[in-house]
Design a protein around this motif. Structure first.
Motif, short mmCIF file in Angstrom:
data_model
loop_
_atom_site.label_atom_id
_atom_site.label_comp_id
_atom_site.label_asym_id
_atom_site.label_seq_id
_atom_site.Cartn_x
_atom_site.Cartn_y
_atom_site.Cartn_z
N LEU A 9 0.84 -1.21 0.00
CA LEU A 9 0.00 0.00 0.00
C LEU A 9 0.87 1.25 0.00
O LEU A 9 0.62 2.21 -0.76
CB LEU A 9 -0.93 0.00 1.22
N ALA A 10 1.91 1.24 0.83
CA ALA A 10 2.78 2.42 0.91
C ALA A 10 3.43 2.71 -0.43
O ALA A 10 3.67 3.87 -0.79
CB ALA A 10 3.83 2.19 1.99
N GLY A 16 -2.96 12.73 -3.01
CA GLY A 16 -4.22 13.45 -3.25
C GLY A 16 -5.44 12.76 -2.73
O GLY A 16 -6.52 13.34 -2.73
N ALA A 17 -5.28 11.51 -2.29
CA ALA A 17 -6.43 10.82 -1.70
C ALA A 17 -6.47 11.12 -0.21
O ALA A 17 -5.43 11.09 0.47
CB ALA A 17 -6.32 9.32 -1.92
N GLY A 18 -7.65 11.42 0.30
CA GLY A 18 -7.77 11.65 1.73
C GLY A 18 -7.53 10.38 2.51
O GLY A 18 -7.13 10.40 3.68
N TRP A 19 -7.79 9.27 1.85
CA TRP A 19 -7.62 7.94 2.47
C TRP A 19 -7.47 6.95 1.33
O TRP A 19 -8.03 7.13 0.24
CB TRP A 19 -8.86 7.61 3.31
N ALA A 20 -6.69 5.91 1.55
CA ALA A 20 -6.57 4.83 0.56
C ALA A 20 -6.43 3.50 1.30
O ALA A 20 -5.88 3.45 2.41
CB ALA A 20 -5.38 5.05 -0.35
N GLY A 21 -6.97 2.46 0.68
CA GLY A 21 -6.89 1.14 1.29
C GLY A 21 -6.75 0.05 0.25
O GLY A 21 -7.13 0.22 -0.92
N LEU A 22 -6.18 -1.06 0.68
CA LEU A 22 -6.08 -2.25 -0.17
C LEU A 22 -6.74 -3.41 0.55
O LEU A 22 -6.51 -3.61 1.76
CB LEU A 22 -4.63 -2.63 -0.43
N ARG A 23 -7.55 -4.16 -0.15
CA ARG A 23 -8.11 -5.40 0.40
C ARG A 23 -7.71 -6.53 -0.55
O ARG A 23 -8.03 -6.48 -1.74
CB ARG A 23 -9.64 -5.31 0.52
N ALA A 52 -8.44 -1.90 -4.76
CA ALA A 52 -7.80 -0.63 -4.37
C ALA A 52 -8.91 0.40 -4.21
O ALA A 52 -9.73 0.59 -5.11
CB ALA A 52 -6.82 -0.20 -5.46
N GLU A 53 -8.93 1.06 -3.07
CA GLU A 53 -10.04 1.97 -2.78
C GLU A 53 -9.48 3.31 -2.30
O GLU A 53 -8.50 3.35 -1.54
CB GLU A 53 -10.92 1.35 -1.70
N VAL A 54 -10.11 4.39 -2.73
CA VAL A 54 -9.69 5.73 -2.30
C VAL A 54 -10.91 6.52 -1.83
O VAL A 54 -12.05 6.23 -2.21
CB VAL A 54 -9.00 6.51 -3.45
N LEU A 55 -10.63 7.51 -1.01
CA LEU A 55 -11.65 8.48 -0.62
C LEU A 55 -11.13 9.86 -1.01
O LEU A 55 -10.06 10.29 -0.54
CB LEU A 55 -11.91 8.41 0.89
N VAL A 56 -11.88 10.52 -1.90
CA VAL A 56 -11.46 11.83 -2.40
C VAL A 56 -12.59 12.82 -2.14
O VAL A 56 -13.70 12.65 -2.68
CB VAL A 56 -11.16 11.77 -3.92
N ASP A 57 -12.34 13.79 -1.32
CA ASP A 57 -13.37 14.79 -0.98
C ASP A 57 -14.69 14.13 -0.58
O ASP A 57 -15.78 14.56 -1.01
CB ASP A 57 -13.60 15.74 -2.17
#
Lengths: 480, 446
Positions: A9-10, A16-23, A52-57
């Motif tokens: 993940l790193a 630019g993503a407020g949050w990012a995750g990998l499952r 791969a998941e991101v949270l943007v705004d």
């Protein structure tokens, strides 16, 4: 085996993503089946991939890829960013990662007694011998046995510190016999075509116990050939746990899902009669009705330590003394609605985004013995084993059919009935719940094939229940 | 269609490893399914979830010394990794296969046929999807899913067959809702996205909302004349696959059509059902690389003309195969047309119910082909050929021998191609060509 997902993940999480995750999900499946005493099929599969998941705004976006190299996952994150940004102006809710993606750390593996598995020759040999043993008469025209073993490994890492690893061992078995005499054809299974699903190891395939089940299924298939059709009547209905599990699933589980209450499923699986303001107030059933969301029951199909967004699993009452106290809603649905929920955001694989799901949804045991329940009935029907299910898109009008029934007259079971069915409306049906069996009647079943979501997802759920009695139900048979 | 090229490369790479590594005495058939899909789920004209899925699965069956086993893995797109996965899967299949009993009905692949069909499309750019799909629906309670991207299927075998099918398509599967819980359901599907056509369909749906705002009619249980649209009839199609017209189901007591086979039951002479691959909506090849006939009559004039037969059933029962998949599912079904003009349907109905959608159908009694289910979405009470008001959702319980038999009054001249919208594991291909039907009665029970 867990891999170093935080490091992956790193190396790939976008700026630019407020949050990012990998499952990451890796699943391995083995199955075999026999028909009429002969080998029919066997299958071994492996599947592994990443979401791969991101949270943007405040808007989530995802991209699923099976390719674990750095460049591919970076590209996946990039596409998730593009989609999240495009959807931003149309966001249904501005999510906050602190609220919707817990920074949990945990490792968990479901229990099983035998960890070494079952060799394919033993697996297939058992299926063939059981299928052969069920051919007890020339009137048996088909016997079949299906076994499956699944291992699902899930790993989650996120930029806010989640590090989770979980392994589920799920086993499935099905035994059925079909009998024919003239134009009458009857099928009898061991608890239904798909209800025997558990978290277990090879101990689930106990040859001695299965032989008894197979013998009973075959004998009752023959018995049904000469049974009378279930009469049409309004009377007391006693349901065995292998029917109750689906009654709970369809008329309690789905209506109480918070995403259905919020309208997400209206175009596909359907809506619900439950309104947001009903939570905490609605008299859903009689005071004997106590329904729990319980992912902590050892051996039940959908037990887990955390869901697919990392929310910690714990037991919660959904219906307490007949009152709806909480919905089956994930952290995302709770954030959107402001209503209490549970840890139930689950996906059926790495290639799907998680949504509100049932997990284990159980009816708590009551105080009545089976004998006392029957003794209190003047005229009624006792039904076992689901064979048909249907309910409307608001989860009101249902109809269920069972494989096998017994007529109850003056407090005694008198004769066997074939083609038993009943119909009703969910909330009035649950209000007619008048007896709940004690712990001796409580059994664990489940469903491997609960369909929901757009894109569609099929997932396994667990349901446990005692025997129950409902008063004044419309009951009918095959020709009604 | 560059994504198709990438998926086709994965198919060929897997095929090269699996076929290339076969030892003497081994035979193998394989199928490949993949897609690169963008999904946008929406509720209330807002985006609920949005994402992209790149997925490909290889399933194969190994035949060796009287035995057979199925195996599978997912192909990642990384050539080295996929080659290793294919080799590992084959090795494991060999080991497990050796432990199995003999397969009495093994039917090793024999087809040497080849084919390739590629249908390119024109789809909205990902970054414009929300605006393109949701923009024209602004101000409405617009709910559903938009899916788009290439879908591929392949099959190959050790006898030399190789088949490839690729289509770049979209489906916007949606409904528009009123506050009273009533909705108009629709679907826009194809290969060439046309924003103006999408907007036109939305406008047409909005116009159809007005009658749904009227106070609903609550019907009592009973038999009602009914006009049933192709969309609603599509929900009954599964009942010709599940406990359906497969040879194995009929032989082994699982089918609802045993009485049809034995001549004890029949459908109306007006009822014709054909498996028709000329519709061009899904590939004709099965997992073993065999190619089905372009058209296969299953029910002609209400009588059974043919069953659906896989190679395995052909071997087991000594009957000719029609290159069905092992599941013996019905593919590309088409009902024959009737004589009723669609524009005259309500007039012909007179007084009764207009049914646009069914929901959650299930067998209530397989032996008598009885099916239960619910009405859903835009269903209306009709008097003297005019829509009066929406009906409350009703449960029906009816034998298909009656619905498509003694109660079948007519079918429409016009037929609609209803696309399959399912997306379990992968986006589905296929659909059905269906008319509407006029039924003398539909039995409502609750």
């Amino acid at each position: 085996m867990p891999m170093d997902l935080p490091r992956l993940l790193a190396a790939t999480a976008p700026q630019g993503a407020g949050w990012a995750g990998l499952r990451r999900v890796r699943s391995t499946d083995r199955s075999c089946s026999a028909r009429d005493g002969k080998y029919d099929s066997a299958r071994v599969t492996e599947d592994e991939g990443y979401l791969a998941e991101v949270l943007v705004d405040g808007q989530f976006g995802y991209a699923a890829s099976a390719n674990a190299d750095i460049a591919s996952l970076k590209a996946a994150f990039g596409r998730a960013m593009t989609l999240a940004r495009a959807a931003g102006p149309f966001a249904i809710h501005r999510f906050d990662a602190r609220q919707a993606r817990p920074a949990s750390k945990a490792r968990w593996e479901s229990s099983r007694e035998k960890k070494s598995g079952l060799a394919m020759d033993d697996f297939a040999g058992l299926a063939c011998s059981l299928s052969s043993a069920m051919r007890i008469s020339d009137k048996i025209i088909q016997t079949s046995v299906d076994f499956e073993i699944h291992e699902v490994e899930t790993e989650i890492a996120s930029t806010n510190g989640a590090e989770l690893f979980q392994v589920l061992h799920v086993a499935f078995q099905s035994l059925q016999a079909i009998a024919r005499d003239g134009n009458v054809v009857q099928k009898r299974t061991a608890n239904g075509s798909s209800a025997r699903i558990r978290q277990a190891g090879a101990e689930f395939f106990d040859a001695g116990a299965l032989a008894l089940d197979a013998q009973r299924a075959a004998e009752e298939a023959i018995e049904l050939l000469t049974a009378q059709d279930c009469p049409s009547m309004t009377g007391d209905l006693v349901l065995a746990p292998d029917q109750m599990y689906l009654q709970i699933h369809e008329s309690v589980g789905h209506p109480c899902e918070l995403d259905r209450i919020l309208g997400d499923e209206r175009n596909f699986a359907g809506s619900t009669f439950v309104k947001p303001d009903d939570i905490g107030k609605l008299q859903y059933g009689s005071k004997l009705m106590n329904i729990t969301f319980d992912p902590t029951v050892q051996g039940e199909a959908a037990s887990y330590a955390f869901d697919d967004i990392g929310a910690t699993a714990k037991k919660e009452y959904i219906i307490k003394d007949g009152i709806l106290v909480r919905a089956l809603g994930s952290l995302e649905s709770q954030a959107r609605s402001g209503k209490p929920g549970v840890s139930d955001q689950r996906a059926d694989n790495w290639s799907r985004a998680p949504i509100d799901r049932m997990a284990n949804l159980n009816l708590e045991a009551g105080k009545d013995s089976f004998e006392d329940m029957v003794a209190g009935i003047e005229k009624g029907v006792y039904m076992e084993t689901n064979r048909s299910w249907s309910i409307d898109d608001y989860r009101n009008k249902f109809q269920f059919g069972c494989e096998y029934a017994k007529l109850i007259e003056n407090g005694r079971i008198t004769r066997t009935l074939k083609n038993p069915n009943y119909r009703g409306v969910s909330s009035s049906f649950w209000k007619s719940l008048c007896k709940v069996g004690d712990g001796s009647t409580w059994r664990i079943f489940g469903a491997p094939n609960c369909g929901k979501g757009e894109p569609n997802q099929v997932i396994f759920v667990g349901h446990a229940s005692p025997v129950c009695t409902f008063r004044g139900v419309e009951i009918f048979g095959g020709e009604a | 269609m560059s994504n198709n090229n990438d998926l086709e490369r994965r198919f060929d790479d897997a095929r090269d490893v699996l076929m290339g590594e076969l030892a003497s005495g081994e035979e193998l058939s394989m199928e490949f399914s993949g897609e690169l899909s963008t999904f946008m789920r929406f509720n209330g004209c807002k985006v609920r979830q949005i994402g992209e899925v790149d997925v490909a699965y290889v399933e194969f069956r190994l035949y060796k010394e009287g035995k057979s086993i199925a195996a599978g893995f997912n192909a990642t797109g990384d050539a080295g990794e996929d080659s290793a996965r294919a080799a590992r899967a084959l090795s494991r299949a060999r080991e497990e296969c050796a432990l199995l009993p003999d397969d009495p009905y093994r039917s090793a692949p024999t087809s040497t046929s080849t084919s390739s069909e590629v249908f390119a499309g024109r789809l909205p750019a990902q970054e414009r999807l929300p605006q393109e799909v949701l923009g024209p629906a602004a101000g409405t309670d617009f709910t559903g899913i938009h899916s788009q991207g290439p879908i591929v299927r392949g099959a190959a075998n050790s006898a030399g067959a190789r088949h490839w099918f690729a289509t770049e398509s979209f489906i916007t599967d949606w409904s528009v809702w009123l506050p009273n819980g009533k909705a108009v359901k629709s679907c826009y599907a194809g290969r060439e996205w046309d924003g103006a056509e999408h907007a036109r369909r939305l406008a047409a749906a909005k116009a159809r909302l007005e009658p749904l705002s009227r106070p609903e009619v609550k019907l009592k249980p009973g038999d009602y004349r009914a006009y049933i649209t192709p969309d609603a009839l599509y929900e009954t199609i599964a009942f010709f696959s599940w406990n359906g017209l497969g040879e194995r189901d009929i032989r082994e007591g699982e089918s609802a059509y045993i009485a049809l086979r034995e001549g004890r039951k029949g459908f109306s002479p007006l009822f014709n059902l054909t498996q028709d691959f000329s519709l061009g909506i899904e590939p004709r090849f099965n997992e073993a690389g065999d190619v089905a006939p372009e058209k296969l009559a299953l029910i002609e004039g209400g009588k059974l003309a043919s069953t659906i037969v896989s190679n395995r059933s052909a071997k087991q029962y000594g009957v000719p195969t029609n290159a069905a998949p092992e599941s013996e599912d019905l593919r590309s079904p088409a009902f024959g047309a009737g004589k009723l003009a669609e524009k005259d349907a309500l007039k012909a109905l007179g007084t009764g119910v207009y049914i646009s959608n069914f929901h959650y159908l299930n067998w209530s009694d397989v032996e008598t082909a009885r099916v239960t289910g619910m009405t859903r979405f835009s269903c209306f009470w009709v008097e003297n050929g005019e829509l009066v008001a929406p009906i409350s959702n009703m449960r029906f319980d009816e034998s298909l021998y009656d619905l498509y038999g003694s109660k079948l009054e007519d079918l429409t001249v016009e037929r609609s191609l209803i696309p399959e919208t399912g997306s379990y594991v992968l986006r589905s291909l296929g659909g059905a060509l269906l008319p509407g039907i006029l039924a003398k009665g539909l039995r409502f029970t609750l």
